[in-house]
Design a protein around this motif. Structure first.
Motif, PDB file in Angstrom:
ATOM      1  N   MET A  22      25.420   6.540 -66.877  1.00  9.10           N
ATOM      2  CA  MET A  22      24.858   5.809 -68.004  1.00  9.10           C
ATOM      3  C   MET A  22      25.853   5.614 -69.141  1.00  9.10           C
ATOM      4  O   MET A  22      25.794   4.635 -69.860  1.00  9.10           O
ATOM      5  CB  MET A  22      23.630   6.538 -68.562  1.00  9.10           C
ATOM      6  CG  MET A  22      22.536   6.813 -67.561  1.00  9.10           C
ATOM      7  SD  MET A  22      21.586   5.369 -67.081  1.00  9.10           S
ATOM      8  CE  MET A  22      20.885   4.891 -68.625  1.00  9.10           C
ATOM      9  N   ARG A  23      26.755   6.592 -69.365  1.00 10.66           N
ATOM     10  CA  ARG A  23      27.589   6.530 -70.558  1.00 10.66           C
ATOM     11  C   ARG A  23      29.057   6.265 -70.275  1.00 10.66           C
ATOM     12  O   ARG A  23      29.714   5.570 -71.020  1.00 10.66           O
ATOM     13  CB  ARG A  23      27.530   7.851 -71.356  1.00 10.66           C
ATOM     14  CG  ARG A  23      26.177   8.378 -71.577  1.00 10.66           C
ATOM     15  CD  ARG A  23      25.410   7.459 -72.511  1.00 10.66           C
ATOM     16  NE  ARG A  23      24.025   7.908 -72.580  1.00 10.66           N
ATOM     17  CZ  ARG A  23      23.606   8.885 -73.338  1.00 10.66           C
ATOM     18  NH1 ARG A  23      24.442   9.504 -74.120  1.00 10.66           N
ATOM     19  NH2 ARG A  23      22.354   9.253 -73.327  1.00 10.66           N
ATOM     20  N   ASP A  65      28.627   0.455 -72.014  1.00  4.60           N
ATOM     21  CA  ASP A  65      27.452   1.244 -72.354  1.00  4.60           C
ATOM     22  C   ASP A  65      26.280   0.291 -72.620  1.00  4.60           C
ATOM     23  O   ASP A  65      26.443  -0.921 -72.617  1.00  4.60           O
ATOM     24  CB  ASP A  65      27.745   2.199 -73.522  1.00  4.60           C
ATOM     25  CG  ASP A  65      27.992   1.470 -74.818  1.00  4.60           C
ATOM     26  OD1 ASP A  65      27.423   0.376 -74.998  1.00  4.60           O
ATOM     27  OD2 ASP A  65      28.753   1.973 -75.649  1.00  4.60           O
ATOM     28  N   PRO A  66      25.084   0.832 -72.801  1.00  2.00           N
ATOM     29  CA  PRO A  66      23.884  -0.016 -72.905  1.00  2.00           C
ATOM     30  C   PRO A  66      24.009  -1.108 -73.974  1.00  2.00           C
ATOM     31  O   PRO A  66      23.646  -2.262 -73.732  1.00  2.00           O
ATOM     32  CB  PRO A  66      22.783   0.971 -73.286  1.00  2.00           C
ATOM     33  CG  PRO A  66      23.306   2.320 -73.052  1.00  2.00           C
ATOM     34  CD  PRO A  66      24.758   2.257 -72.831  1.00  2.00           C
ATOM     35  N   LEU A 106      14.849  -1.109 -66.301  1.00  2.00           N
ATOM     36  CA  LEU A 106      16.139  -1.563 -65.815  1.00  2.00           C
ATOM     37  C   LEU A 106      16.382  -3.014 -66.212  1.00  2.00           C
ATOM     38  O   LEU A 106      17.460  -3.374 -66.673  1.00  2.00           O
ATOM     39  CB  LEU A 106      16.170  -1.426 -64.294  1.00  2.00           C
ATOM     40  CG  LEU A 106      17.514  -1.190 -63.661  1.00  2.00           C
ATOM     41  CD1 LEU A 106      18.075   0.130 -64.119  1.00  2.00           C
ATOM     42  CD2 LEU A 106      17.373  -1.187 -62.161  1.00  2.00           C
ATOM     43  N   ARG A 154      17.100  -3.329 -69.809  1.00  2.00           N
ATOM     44  CA  ARG A 154      18.194  -2.456 -70.248  1.00  2.00           C
ATOM     45  C   ARG A 154      17.697  -1.387 -71.207  1.00  2.00           C
ATOM     46  O   ARG A 154      18.348  -1.078 -72.200  1.00  2.00           O
ATOM     47  CB  ARG A 154      19.312  -3.263 -70.931  1.00  2.00           C
ATOM     48  CG  ARG A 154      19.822  -4.397 -70.103  1.00  2.00           C
ATOM     49  CD  ARG A 154      20.804  -3.893 -69.086  1.00  2.00           C
ATOM     50  NE  ARG A 154      21.275  -4.984 -68.233  1.00  2.00           N
ATOM     51  CZ  ARG A 154      22.053  -4.817 -67.194  1.00  2.00           C
ATOM     52  NH1 ARG A 154      22.450  -3.627 -66.853  1.00  2.00           N
ATOM     53  NH2 ARG A 154      22.434  -5.831 -66.469  1.00  2.00           N
ATOM     54  N   ASP A 155      16.516  -0.826 -70.918  1.00  2.00           N
ATOM     55  CA  ASP A 155      15.963   0.234 -71.744  1.00  2.00           C
ATOM     56  C   ASP A 155      16.539   1.541 -71.231  1.00  2.00           C
ATOM     57  O   ASP A 155      15.940   2.246 -70.427  1.00  2.00           O
ATOM     58  CB  ASP A 155      14.434   0.220 -71.609  1.00  2.00           C
ATOM     59  CG  ASP A 155      13.774   0.984 -72.733  1.00  2.00           C
ATOM     60  OD1 ASP A 155      14.437   1.867 -73.301  1.00  2.00           O
ATOM     61  OD2 ASP A 155      12.613   0.685 -73.024  1.00  2.00           O
ATOM     62  N   TRP A 156      17.758   1.875 -71.697  1.00  2.00           N
ATOM     63  CA  TRP A 156      18.532   2.892 -71.002  1.00  2.00           C
ATOM     64  C   TRP A 156      17.956   4.299 -71.129  1.00  2.00           C
ATOM     65  O   TRP A 156      18.050   5.090 -70.220  1.00  2.00           O
ATOM     66  CB  TRP A 156      19.975   2.861 -71.474  1.00  2.00           C
ATOM     67  CG  TRP A 156      20.098   3.230 -72.896  1.00  2.00           C
ATOM     68  CD1 TRP A 156      19.810   2.431 -73.950  1.00  2.00           C
ATOM     69  CD2 TRP A 156      20.452   4.491 -73.406  1.00  2.00           C
ATOM     70  NE1 TRP A 156      19.976   3.129 -75.106  1.00  2.00           N
ATOM     71  CE2 TRP A 156      20.382   4.396 -74.800  1.00  2.00           C
ATOM     72  CE3 TRP A 156      20.829   5.689 -72.830  1.00  2.00           C
ATOM     73  CZ2 TRP A 156      20.669   5.467 -75.627  1.00  2.00           C
ATOM     74  CZ3 TRP A 156      21.118   6.748 -73.664  1.00  2.00           C
ATOM     75  CH2 TRP A 156      21.041   6.641 -75.052  1.00  2.00           C
ATOM     76  N   GLN A 192      17.269   6.443 -67.931  1.00  2.00           N
ATOM     77  CA  GLN A 192      17.940   7.739 -67.791  1.00  2.00           C
ATOM     78  C   GLN A 192      16.942   8.846 -67.472  1.00  2.00           C
ATOM     79  O   GLN A 192      17.133   9.629 -66.549  1.00  2.00           O
ATOM     80  CB  GLN A 192      18.669   8.028 -69.113  1.00  2.00           C
ATOM     81  CG  GLN A 192      19.397   9.334 -69.128  1.00  2.00           C
ATOM     82  CD  GLN A 192      20.278   9.444 -70.360  1.00  2.00           C
ATOM     83  OE1 GLN A 192      20.830   8.456 -70.833  1.00  2.00           O
ATOM     84  NE2 GLN A 192      20.408  10.635 -70.890  1.00  2.00           N
ATOM     85  N   ILE A 213      22.836  -0.180 -63.585  1.00  2.00           N
ATOM     86  CA  ILE A 213      22.420  -0.494 -64.962  1.00  2.00           C
ATOM     87  C   ILE A 213      23.615  -0.666 -65.886  1.00  2.00           C
ATOM     88  O   ILE A 213      23.592  -1.493 -66.791  1.00  2.00           O
ATOM     89  CB  ILE A 213      21.443   0.555 -65.528  1.00  2.00           C
ATOM     90  CG1 ILE A 213      20.867   0.028 -66.828  1.00  2.00           C
ATOM     91  CG2 ILE A 213      22.105   1.896 -65.717  1.00  2.00           C
ATOM     92  CD1 ILE A 213      19.814   0.881 -67.460  1.00  2.00           C
ATOM     93  N   SER A 214      24.688   0.077 -65.638  1.00  2.00           N
ATOM     94  CA  SER A 214      25.792  -0.060 -66.589  1.00  2.00           C
ATOM     95  C   SER A 214      26.836  -1.072 -66.121  1.00  2.00           C
ATOM     96  O   SER A 214      27.849  -1.249 -66.751  1.00  2.00           O
ATOM     97  CB  SER A 214      26.440   1.304 -66.840  1.00  2.00           C
ATOM     98  OG  SER A 214      26.655   1.938 -65.623  1.00  2.00           O
TER      99      SER A 214
END
Lengths: 319, 311
Positions: free
Chosen positions: A27-28, A33-34, A279, A282-284, A288, B162-163
């Motif tokens: 995720m990061r 990044d988001p 998804l 993009r609601d990360w 997560q 997603i990324s």
């Protein structure tokens, strides 16, 4: 037994740690990044000024070093705080509690369907080996192993709409509020997922029954003059069912993955559709923690399968 | 009933397929004889293999084969049921469904084959190294694989997607990653079995380096189970592509893939069109079925012992 139990639980700890690290890295740390994705010039939905980007990043804690972000996330999760949806500001815990029962129902129905259809099919196929019954059920198994469950879902809804003017309900109802509407909602996805799983179960049952039937103690049972029925029920099935229990437990992971697409096909508001919505928007934070939830469920299920196996089969404990 | 599972586990399949040292070079004649033997052993497997070759040919020659432009809409005939002009009907934008299925074969097979090959290549190297080297490297590898296996396939792929930005490449990478853990385990178990064979000891005594032993002695022994896994993985890659694209996180429109052709078809109108649901699904099912049957037949062919036990 207790030693086995402790050892097995200890093995799960690094796995859970690994799951959290993998999610965090994906995720990061992976490029983009988001916020970058949301506001990207090529594919983003929003145009943000550099200050807005910085503010948005700060609001999510993305400006802090990675290890701080990771520890904060872990601290929050440990306290049962999964944060809130980036867009709707709803608490993720509430979302999960609201939709969780629906997905759980679907998974249970699918499991039960897979036993009701798969176990008898496998046994019949094995007992009548190389007869037309066997070929027929093997044919069905081959076909249903290759059909995506979400496509079965689409077909079911299609038939419902065209022939019966029926669509699955879109708003949540629980068994304790509106049982009929609740069933309308969960039976379809449960069946669609269940038949695929039933095919896999039947294939396994068939091969285990065949293998057990060749074992020495089954020959002994036959030699001492037991009727074929008693051999089957008293000796073969008891042992042939052990792997099926394990398989059902392990298949749970695939089932959870399958709910995502199948719920979407039916438009059922369960956890799977929640993840897809997260998804696509993009609601990360949502994604997560949802992925973490799925990973934890699978790990705990695997743990329970192993423990139950130690319970059923004493030989495992002493290895 | 001495083993916990009667169905051979993936590891057992990998282990059983190690046959001992084999001649490295084979003539064209013996390859042909092998194909004939395979065809005789498993007609279903042969038909499946031919079907997969057919799909591959359709994919390669898609631009020539499509009767219409798969991307060009014709607004005078939107969502038209199958006719002689449009054998599989047209979609919401009046695009020819048959042309999109053909062009979709190109994209779906591109994604599935590439991701299977990439994932397989990583898994092969990793599995051989992990099985042969053992020790800490193996220990750590096993833990990483366990973590990767803790996620349902689709969810792991979604997490990776997603990324990344939308496109075909990220989908290939994501699906490839989901293929790695299972395949690595099988290759590893084959490598583990081979490691303890006498001819590997002999190579070690002759002073061969670990790299040389892995490449020349261990790796060839892992090929048989590896090819079986590769075939079965092709089916699961088609599955994964279909699922991801159906959910709108896979191959992005307007390019057709069998998965994204199914995305949103029911939401598009109050009277959904059956031909938009039917044909892409049939394409997916037939292809996955062919890959599964071919994989099973290949396993029986390469390991006759398994065939006797669980046919």
């Amino acid at each position: 037994m207790s030693q086995y139990l402790i050892r097995r639980v200890l093995i799960a700890i690094p796995t859970i740690f690994g799951i959290t690290v993998l999610i965090f890295l994906a995720m990061r740390v992976l490029p983009g990044d988001p916020i970058a994705v949301i506001s990207s010039e090529t594919s983003g939905t929003f145009v943000l000024s550099p200050e807005q980007v910085a503010a948005a990043r700060a609001s999510l804690g993305l400006d802090k070093p990675y290890y701080v972000q990771y520890l904060q996330w872990m601290g929050d999760v440990a306290q049962g705080n999964l944060g809130e949806s980036f867009w709707t500001r709803e608490h993720i815990v509430d979302l999960i509690l609201r939709r969780g029962p629906i997905t759980a129902e679907i998974a249970i129905i699918a499991m039960v369907v897979s036993w009701i259809l798969g176990v008898p099919a496998g046994i019949i196929s094995a007992v009548n080996r190389d007869t037309w019954l066997d070929f027929f059920s093997r044919g069905l198994i081959t076909v249903f192993l290759a059909i995506p469950s979400f496509w079965i879902g689409l077909i079911v809804v299609l038939i419902g709409v065209i022939m019966f003017d029926w669509r699955p309900p879109l708003t949540i109802s629980y068994p304790w509020t509106d049982p009929i509407r609740n069933l309308e909602m969960v039976v379809g996805p449960g069946l669609a997922l269940g038949v695929g799983l039933a095919a896999a179960t039947a294939r396994l049952v068939r091969s285990t029954v065949l293998e057990v039937m060749n074992d020495d103690y089954v020959r002994t049972a036959r030699a001492k003059g037991l009727a074929e029925q008693s051999v089957l029920w008293g000796h073969v099935l008891k042992n042939a069912m052990l792997p099926v229990i394990t398989f059902s437990g392990l298949a749970f992971s695939g089932l959870l993955g399958g709910t995502v697409a199948t719920e979407t096909a039916f438009g059922v508001p369960g956890l799977g559709t929640l993840l897809v919505q997260g998804l696509n928007s993009r609601d990360w934070m949502l994604v997560q923690n949802m992925v973490l939830l799925f990973g934890l469920i699978v790990t705990v299920t695997n743990l329970l399968v192993d423990l139950s196996y130690g319970w059923f089969d004493p030989r495992i404990r002493y290895q | 009933m001495m083993k916990p599972t009667a169905q051979p586990t993936v590891e057992e399949v990998g282990t059983r397929m190690v046959l001992g040292p084999q001649p490295r070079r084979r003539s064209v004649g013996s390859a042909l004889a092998g194909i004939v033997r395979f065809a005789r052993l498993s007609p279903a497997g042969t038909i499946s293999a031919l079907f997969l070759i057919l799909i591959a040919l359709v994919a390669v020659f898609a631009p020539v084969l499509t009767p219409y432009d798969p991307l060009a809409g014709d607004y005078s005939i939107t969502r038209h049921a199958p006719t002689l002009q449009h054998l599989m009907g047209t979609d919401d934008l009046g695009r020819d469904v048959l042309s999109r299925i053909i062009d979709g074969a190109r994209i779906t097979m591109l994604v599935s084959v590439t991701s299977t090959l990439i994932g397989g290549a990583i898994a092969f190297l990793w599995g051989v190294a992990s099985g042969y080297l053992g020790g800490r490297f193996d220990m750590l590898s096993q833990r990483i694989i366990e973590v990767l296996m803790s996620f349902p396939t689709l969810i792991l792929a979604m997490l990776l997607l997603i990324s990344m930005n939308a496109g075909i490449q990220p989908v290939i990478i994501a699906i490839a990653v989901t293929q790695v853990p299972g395949a690595t385990r099988i290759v590893r178990s084959a490598a583990l079995t081979t490691r303890s064979l006498a001819y590997v000891d002999a190579a070690r005594c002759l002073g061969a380096s670990p790299i040389r032993i892995m490449l020349r002695e261990i790796a060839p022994q892992c090929l048989a189970p590896f090819f079986v896994v590769l075939t079965l993985n092709l089916g699961s890659a088609v599955f994964a592509e279909a699922g991801l694209s159906f959910l709108g996180v896979g191959v992005p429109p307007p390019a057709p893939s069998w998965g994204n052709m199914l995305g949103g078809v029911l939401a598009a109108s109050f009277r959904p069109s059956w031909w938009l649901v039917l044909f892409p699904g049939v394409a997916i099912t037939l292809t996955v079925m062919a890959a599964n049957l071919f994989g099973d037949a290949l396993r029986d062919f390469l390991d006759p012992r398994l065939k006797q036990q669980v046919s």
